[in-house]
Design a protein around this motif. Sequence first.
Motif, short mmCIF file in Angstrom:
data_model
loop_
_atom_site.label_atom_id
_atom_site.label_comp_id
_atom_site.label_asym_id
_atom_site.label_seq_id
_atom_site.Cartn_x
_atom_site.Cartn_y
_atom_site.Cartn_z
N LYS A 188 3.30 5.93 6.21
CA LYS A 188 2.06 6.47 7.57
C LYS A 188 0.99 5.90 7.10
N GLU A 189 0.43 5.20 5.52
CA GLU A 189 -0.87 5.17 5.11
C GLU A 189 -0.57 3.12 5.72
N PHE A 190 0.10 2.77 5.70
CA PHE A 190 0.43 0.89 6.81
C PHE A 190 0.32 0.89 7.91
N THR A 191 0.34 2.23 8.29
CA THR A 191 1.07 1.84 10.01
C THR A 191 -0.76 1.46 10.95
N GLY A 192 -1.43 1.17 10.35
CA GLY A 192 -2.98 0.62 11.11
C GLY A 192 -2.82 -0.83 10.18
N LEU A 193 -1.80 -0.83 9.68
CA LEU A 193 -2.08 -3.09 8.94
C LEU A 193 -1.20 -3.24 9.19
N LYS A 194 0.42 -2.92 11.00
CA LYS A 194 1.21 -3.92 11.37
C LYS A 194 0.95 -4.50 11.71
N ASP A 195 0.80 -4.94 11.73
CA ASP A 195 -0.18 -6.45 12.57
C ASP A 195 -0.17 -7.49 12.04
N PHE A 196 -0.25 -7.09 9.82
CA PHE A 196 -0.07 -7.94 8.67
C PHE A 196 1.41 -7.60 8.47
N LEU A 197 1.53 -6.95 8.49
CA LEU A 197 2.91 -6.25 7.11
C LEU A 197 3.64 -7.54 7.24
N LEU A 198 4.47 -8.29 7.80
CA LEU A 198 4.96 -9.35 8.30
C LEU A 198 4.62 -10.31 7.86
N ASP A 199 3.27 -10.63 7.77
CA ASP A 199 1.96 -12.19 7.20
C ASP A 199 3.32 -12.05 5.40
N LYS A 200 3.56 -13.42 5.26
CA LYS A 200 3.99 -13.80 3.93
C LYS A 200 2.96 -13.54 2.63
N LYS A 201 1.76 -14.12 3.31
CA LYS A 201 0.49 -13.56 1.96
C LYS A 201 0.37 -12.10 2.12
N LEU A 202 0.61 -11.87 2.14
CA LEU A 202 0.40 -10.11 2.53
C LEU A 202 1.56 -9.37 1.58
N THR A 203 0.95 -8.51 0.63
CA THR A 203 2.30 -7.94 -0.77
C THR A 203 1.33 -6.44 -0.55
N VAL A 204 2.66 -5.85 -0.60
CA VAL A 204 2.33 -4.20 -0.73
C VAL A 204 2.80 -3.71 -1.88
N ILE A 205 1.96 -3.65 -3.32
CA ILE A 205 2.34 -2.82 -4.57
C ILE A 205 2.79 -1.08 -4.29
N CYS A 206 3.81 -0.64 -4.57
CA CYS A 206 3.40 0.72 -4.56
C CYS A 206 3.93 1.34 -6.23
N PRO A 207 3.24 1.71 -6.92
CA PRO A 207 3.32 1.70 -8.54
C PRO A 207 4.49 3.48 -8.06
N GLU A 208 4.49 3.85 -8.48
CA GLU A 208 4.84 5.30 -8.49
C GLU A 208 4.30 5.53 -10.27
N ILE A 209 3.59 7.31 -9.96
CA ILE A 209 2.13 7.30 -11.07
C ILE A 209 2.47 8.46 -11.24
N THR A 210 2.16 9.20 -12.53
CA THR A 210 2.01 10.36 -12.75
C THR A 210 0.68 10.30 -12.85
N ILE A 211 0.01 11.59 -12.31
CA ILE A 211 -1.38 12.54 -12.78
C ILE A 211 -1.52 13.14 -12.66
N GLU A 212 -3.36 13.57 -13.79
CA GLU A 212 -3.30 14.83 -14.21
C GLU A 212 -4.73 15.51 -13.23
N GLU A 213 -4.53 16.74 -12.01
CA GLU A 213 -5.78 17.01 -11.81
C GLU A 213 -6.70 18.35 -11.89
N LYS A 214 -8.04 18.16 -12.25
CA LYS A 214 -8.77 18.81 -12.78
C LYS A 214 -8.74 19.73 -11.39
N ARG A 215 -9.24 20.80 -11.68
CA ARG A 215 -9.94 21.59 -10.83
C ARG A 215 -10.36 22.94 -11.76
N ILE A 216 -12.12 23.06 -10.93
CA ILE A 216 -12.38 23.82 -11.56
C ILE A 216 -12.91 25.08 -10.85
N VAL A 217 -12.38 26.71 -11.50
CA VAL A 217 -12.71 27.95 -10.63
C VAL A 217 -14.26 27.92 -10.35
#
Length: 258
Positions: free
Chosen positions: A107-136
């Motif tokens: 869904k994040e790439f729907t706005g870029l649909k006109d460019f996704l097949l351009d060979k000069k454009l590459t998308v990299i999606c790394p799978e990450i682990t994060i820590e989210e901090k919350r303050i009460v």
Amino acid sequence: MINTLNESKLHKALKTFYAVQFSAQQEVQVERWICDLVCPDGGIVEIQTRNVSSLKEKIAGLLKLGRRVTIVHPIIKEKIIETCAADGTLVSRRKSPKKESLYSQLKEFTGLKDFLLDKKLTVICPEITIEEKRIVCERPEQSKNKRRRFKKNWQKDGKALLTIGTSWKLNGKKDWLGLLPRAFFQASKAEPKSDASQKRRGEKAAALPFCAATVRDAFIAEQKKEAAPCANLLLWLLRETGLIHRVPHEGRAFYYVW
């Protein structure tokens, strides 16, 4: 450094990591845009943790200049939530049940649909682990970005990058079409090929017509349950890029071939 006043911890960590990976210079102005990273060969790398479609004008301009552009959009495979009191005392630490996948992030790439097949454009999606901090908080509050539907008794205090795992890389027709279930290509005895390859071999990558329901079923059969709910989104994106097209078929469902 410029343009880093509102930079999040997660964005900064990813930018530092990929600056090393690409031997790139950080925060460089190219024409009227400030780019996250510029590689020695002039290629541009943009780190975007959310709202990728907001890059539409920037990406269009950079591609028009003939620049190679890489968009890095992380997939939060695991999130650890650490909740602390206002004085910094640890209240709880747990894993979030929510997990992202490459398919949920299409869904994040729907706005870029006109460019996704351009060979000069590459998308990299790394799978990450994060820590989210919350303050009460003492009482339920609206979030700082005003996006909460209901007030909660905590506020986010940043996301920290813990690990980077497997990365998805998408560049060109074959990679994007390859997001469809593998069974479709096996059934047609043809992998998705470039137009040039088809003409050279005198072949056509023919596939049996498929709809959203058959895509969902195929994903489940292939143990890709996280992809099944995103079947409609995937088909919409592939149709908008011209990789698949509708074919006449009886019934209410839309059927496609590539």
